[in-house]
Design a protein around this motif. Structure first.
Motif, PDB file in Angstrom:
ATOM      1  N   ALA A 110       0.773  -1.233   0.048  1.00  0.00           N
ATOM      2  CA  ALA A 110      -0.033  -0.090   0.071  1.00  0.00           C
ATOM      3  C   ALA A 110       0.672   1.407  -0.023  1.00  0.00           C
ATOM      4  CB  ALA A 110      -1.086   0.112   1.113  1.00  0.00           C
ATOM      5  N   VAL A 111       1.857   1.281   0.819  1.00  0.00           N
ATOM      6  CA  VAL A 111       2.713   2.265   0.940  1.00  0.00           C
ATOM      7  C   VAL A 111       3.355   2.457  -0.471  1.00  0.00           C
ATOM      8  CG1 VAL A 111       5.067   3.188   1.549  1.00  0.00           C
ATOM      9  CG2 VAL A 111       3.150   2.289   3.269  1.00  0.00           C
ATOM     10  N   GLN A 112       3.859   1.574  -1.291  1.00  0.00           N
ATOM     11  CA  GLN A 112       4.730   1.592  -2.439  1.00  0.00           C
ATOM     12  C   GLN A 112       3.655   1.937  -3.513  1.00  0.00           C
ATOM     13  OE1 GLN A 112       5.464  -2.499  -4.271  1.00  0.00           O
ATOM     14  NE2 GLN A 112       7.001  -1.637  -5.525  1.00  0.00           N
ATOM     15  N   LYS A 113       2.376   1.614  -3.394  1.00  0.00           N
ATOM     16  CA  LYS A 113       1.266   2.261  -4.497  1.00  0.00           C
ATOM     17  C   LYS A 113       0.940   3.734  -4.350  1.00  0.00           C
ATOM     18  CE  LYS A 113      -3.204   1.314  -5.799  1.00  0.00           C
ATOM     19  NZ  LYS A 113      -4.486   0.480  -5.613  1.00  0.00           N
ATOM     20  N   LEU A 114       0.813   4.111  -3.148  1.00  0.00           N
ATOM     21  CA  LEU A 114       0.619   5.437  -2.720  1.00  0.00           C
ATOM     22  C   LEU A 114       1.792   6.492  -3.036  1.00  0.00           C
ATOM     23  CD1 LEU A 114      -1.623   7.499  -1.371  1.00  0.00           C
ATOM     24  CD2 LEU A 114      -0.714   6.952   0.666  1.00  0.00           C
ATOM     25  N   LEU A 115       2.840   5.971  -2.678  1.00  0.00           N
ATOM     26  CA  LEU A 115       4.197   6.792  -3.269  1.00  0.00           C
ATOM     27  C   LEU A 115       4.336   6.918  -4.514  1.00  0.00           C
ATOM     28  CD1 LEU A 115       6.347   8.107  -1.301  1.00  0.00           C
ATOM     29  CD2 LEU A 115       7.582   6.032  -1.295  1.00  0.00           C
ATOM     30  N   ALA A 116       4.144   5.683  -5.346  1.00  0.00           N
ATOM     31  CA  ALA A 116       4.545   6.000  -6.811  1.00  0.00           C
ATOM     32  C   ALA A 116       3.537   6.928  -7.314  1.00  0.00           C
ATOM     33  CB  ALA A 116       4.215   4.637  -7.343  1.00  0.00           C
ATOM     34  N   LYS A 117       1.836   6.714  -6.870  1.00  0.00           N
ATOM     35  CA  LYS A 117       1.111   7.602  -7.209  1.00  0.00           C
ATOM     36  C   LYS A 117       1.383   8.937  -7.113  1.00  0.00           C
ATOM     37  CE  LYS A 117      -3.743   8.717  -6.463  1.00  0.00           C
ATOM     38  NZ  LYS A 117      -4.790   8.844  -5.678  1.00  0.00           N
ATOM     39  N   HIS A 118       1.814   9.580  -6.112  1.00  0.00           N
ATOM     40  CA  HIS A 118       2.304  10.778  -5.643  1.00  0.00           C
ATOM     41  C   HIS A 118       3.596  11.304  -6.472  1.00  0.00           C
ATOM     42  CE1 HIS A 118      -0.885  12.089  -2.978  1.00  0.00           C
ATOM     43  NE2 HIS A 118      -0.680  10.786  -2.377  1.00  0.00           N
ATOM     44  N   MET A 119       4.430  10.287  -6.795  1.00  0.00           N
ATOM     45  CA  MET A 119       5.795  10.687  -7.457  1.00  0.00           C
ATOM     46  C   MET A 119       5.440  10.577  -9.093  1.00  0.00           C
ATOM     47  SD  MET A 119       8.423   8.739  -5.198  1.00  0.00           S
ATOM     48  CE  MET A 119       9.779   9.076  -6.187  1.00  0.00           C
ATOM     49  N   GLY A 120       4.347  10.140  -9.514  1.00  0.00           N
ATOM     50  CA  GLY A 120       4.075   9.915 -10.785  1.00  0.00           C
ATOM     51  C   GLY A 120       4.699   8.879 -11.698  1.00  0.00           C
ATOM     52  N   LEU A 121       5.037   7.979 -10.968  1.00  0.00           N
ATOM     53  CA  LEU A 121       5.617   6.638 -11.322  1.00  0.00           C
ATOM     54  C   LEU A 121       4.963   5.347 -11.403  1.00  0.00           C
ATOM     55  CD1 LEU A 121       8.780   6.928  -9.159  1.00  0.00           C
ATOM     56  CD2 LEU A 121       8.707   7.517 -11.502  1.00  0.00           C
ATOM     57  N   ALA A 122       5.040   4.454 -11.970  1.00  0.00           N
ATOM     58  CA  ALA A 122       4.494   3.036 -11.907  1.00  0.00           C
ATOM     59  C   ALA A 122       5.098   2.582 -10.722  1.00  0.00           C
ATOM     60  CB  ALA A 122       4.766   2.192 -13.218  1.00  0.00           C
ATOM     61  N   LYS A 123       4.306   1.696  -9.850  1.00  0.00           N
ATOM     62  CA  LYS A 123       5.063   1.344  -8.665  1.00  0.00           C
ATOM     63  C   LYS A 123       5.782   0.064  -8.757  1.00  0.00           C
ATOM     64  CE  LYS A 123       1.197  -2.275  -8.319  1.00  0.00           C
ATOM     65  NZ  LYS A 123      -0.064  -2.606  -7.667  1.00  0.00           N
ATOM     66  N   SER A 124       6.037  -0.386  -9.905  1.00  0.00           N
ATOM     67  CA  SER A 124       7.059  -1.310 -10.223  1.00  0.00           C
ATOM     68  C   SER A 124       8.566  -0.723 -10.272  1.00  0.00           C
ATOM     69  CB  SER A 124       6.846  -2.100 -11.630  1.00  0.00           C
ATOM     70  OG  SER A 124       6.782  -1.188 -12.571  1.00  0.00           O
ATOM     71  N   ARG A 125       8.401   0.596 -10.506  1.00  0.00           N
ATOM     72  CA  ARG A 125       9.828   1.619 -10.470  1.00  0.00           C
ATOM     73  C   ARG A 125      10.529   1.713  -8.886  1.00  0.00           C
ATOM     74  NH1 ARG A 125      10.135   6.245 -14.150  1.00  0.00           N
ATOM     75  NH2 ARG A 125      12.346   5.804 -13.371  1.00  0.00           N
ATOM     76  N   LEU A 126       9.470   1.361  -7.945  1.00  0.00           N
ATOM     77  CA  LEU A 126       9.940   1.702  -6.784  1.00  0.00           C
ATOM     78  C   LEU A 126      10.173   0.360  -6.046  1.00  0.00           C
ATOM     79  CD1 LEU A 126       7.451   4.353  -5.193  1.00  0.00           C
ATOM     80  CD2 LEU A 126       9.856   4.720  -5.726  1.00  0.00           C
ATOM     81  N   ALA A 127      11.398   0.399  -5.475  1.00  0.00           N
ATOM     82  CA  ALA A 127      11.966  -0.827  -4.991  1.00  0.00           C
ATOM     83  C   ALA A 127      12.020  -0.793  -3.332  1.00  0.00           C
ATOM     84  CB  ALA A 127      13.337  -1.329  -5.533  1.00  0.00           C
ATOM     85  N   LEU A 128      11.580  -1.636  -2.548  1.00  0.00           N
ATOM     86  CA  LEU A 128      11.849  -1.157  -1.154  1.00  0.00           C
ATOM     87  C   LEU A 128      13.341  -2.118  -0.865  1.00  0.00           C
ATOM     88  CD1 LEU A 128      10.936  -0.640   1.589  1.00  0.00           C
ATOM     89  CD2 LEU A 128       9.874  -3.112   1.909  1.00  0.00           C
ATOM     90  N   ILE A 129      14.227  -1.020  -0.308  1.00  0.00           N
ATOM     91  CA  ILE A 129      15.872  -1.656  -0.280  1.00  0.00           C
ATOM     92  C   ILE A 129      16.121  -1.818   1.041  1.00  0.00           C
ATOM     93  CG2 ILE A 129      16.468  -0.766  -2.499  1.00  0.00           C
ATOM     94  CD1 ILE A 129      17.561   1.696  -1.119  1.00  0.00           C
ATOM     95  N   ARG A 130      15.334  -1.089   2.183  1.00  0.00           N
ATOM     96  CA  ARG A 130      15.304  -1.370   3.607  1.00  0.00           C
ATOM     97  C   ARG A 130      14.237  -1.210   4.605  1.00  0.00           C
ATOM     98  NH1 ARG A 130      20.066   1.548   2.778  1.00  0.00           N
ATOM     99  NH2 ARG A 130      19.314   3.625   3.674  1.00  0.00           N
ATOM    100  N   GLY A 131      13.998  -1.841   5.549  1.00  0.00           N
ATOM    101  CA  GLY A 131      12.912  -1.773   6.370  1.00  0.00           C
ATOM    102  C   GLY A 131      11.749  -2.448   6.008  1.00  0.00           C
ATOM    103  N   ALA A 132      11.751  -3.724   5.504  1.00  0.00           N
ATOM    104  CA  ALA A 132      10.453  -4.392   5.227  1.00  0.00           C
ATOM    105  C   ALA A 132       9.557  -4.728   6.281  1.00  0.00           C
ATOM    106  CB  ALA A 132      10.842  -5.811   4.548  1.00  0.00           C
ATOM    107  N   THR A 133      10.306  -4.982   7.554  1.00  0.00           N
ATOM    108  CA  THR A 133       9.357  -5.176   8.794  1.00  0.00           C
ATOM    109  C   THR A 133       9.423  -3.883   9.856  1.00  0.00           C
ATOM    110  OG1 THR A 133      11.267  -6.146  10.014  1.00  0.00           O
ATOM    111  CG2 THR A 133       9.753  -7.590   8.368  1.00  0.00           C
TER     112      THR A 133
END
Length: 84
Positions: free
Chosen positions: A52-75
């Motif tokens: 949900a965070v990835q989707k919301l962040l991508a929307k506000h950045m004008g990107l596809a959510k697949s272009r955002l990668a979680l690199i730290r802090g999964a939990t």
């Protein structure tokens, strides 16, 4: 308060540090003390809040959510995403 414009962060290689609050009353993004805070309504189980965070962040950045990668802090509540 309107959600902040994050399109300036949509450049390849940019790392975005955020603080997440799950189980919020509504989905939104705020800027507090130069820290991006993301509020999502879903529970932090099975990666649902991360998605949900990835989707919301991508929307506000004008990107596809697949272009955002979680690199730290999964939990963790403190997360770092990278624009690919």
């Amino acid at each position: 308060m309107a959600d902040p414009d994050l399109t300036h962060l949509a450049q390849v290689g940019t790392e975005i540090a955020i603080r997440v609050t799950p189980k919020a009353s509504r989905n939104r993004i705020t800027l507090e003390d130069d820290q991006i805070r993301v509020y999502v309504t879903v529970l932090p189980e099975d990666g649902k809040a991360n998605a949900a965070v990835q989707k919301l962040l991508a929307k506000h950045m004008g990107l596809a959510k697949s272009r955002l990668a979680l690199i730290r802090g999964a939990t963790s509540r403190d997360k770092v995403f990278r624009v690919d």
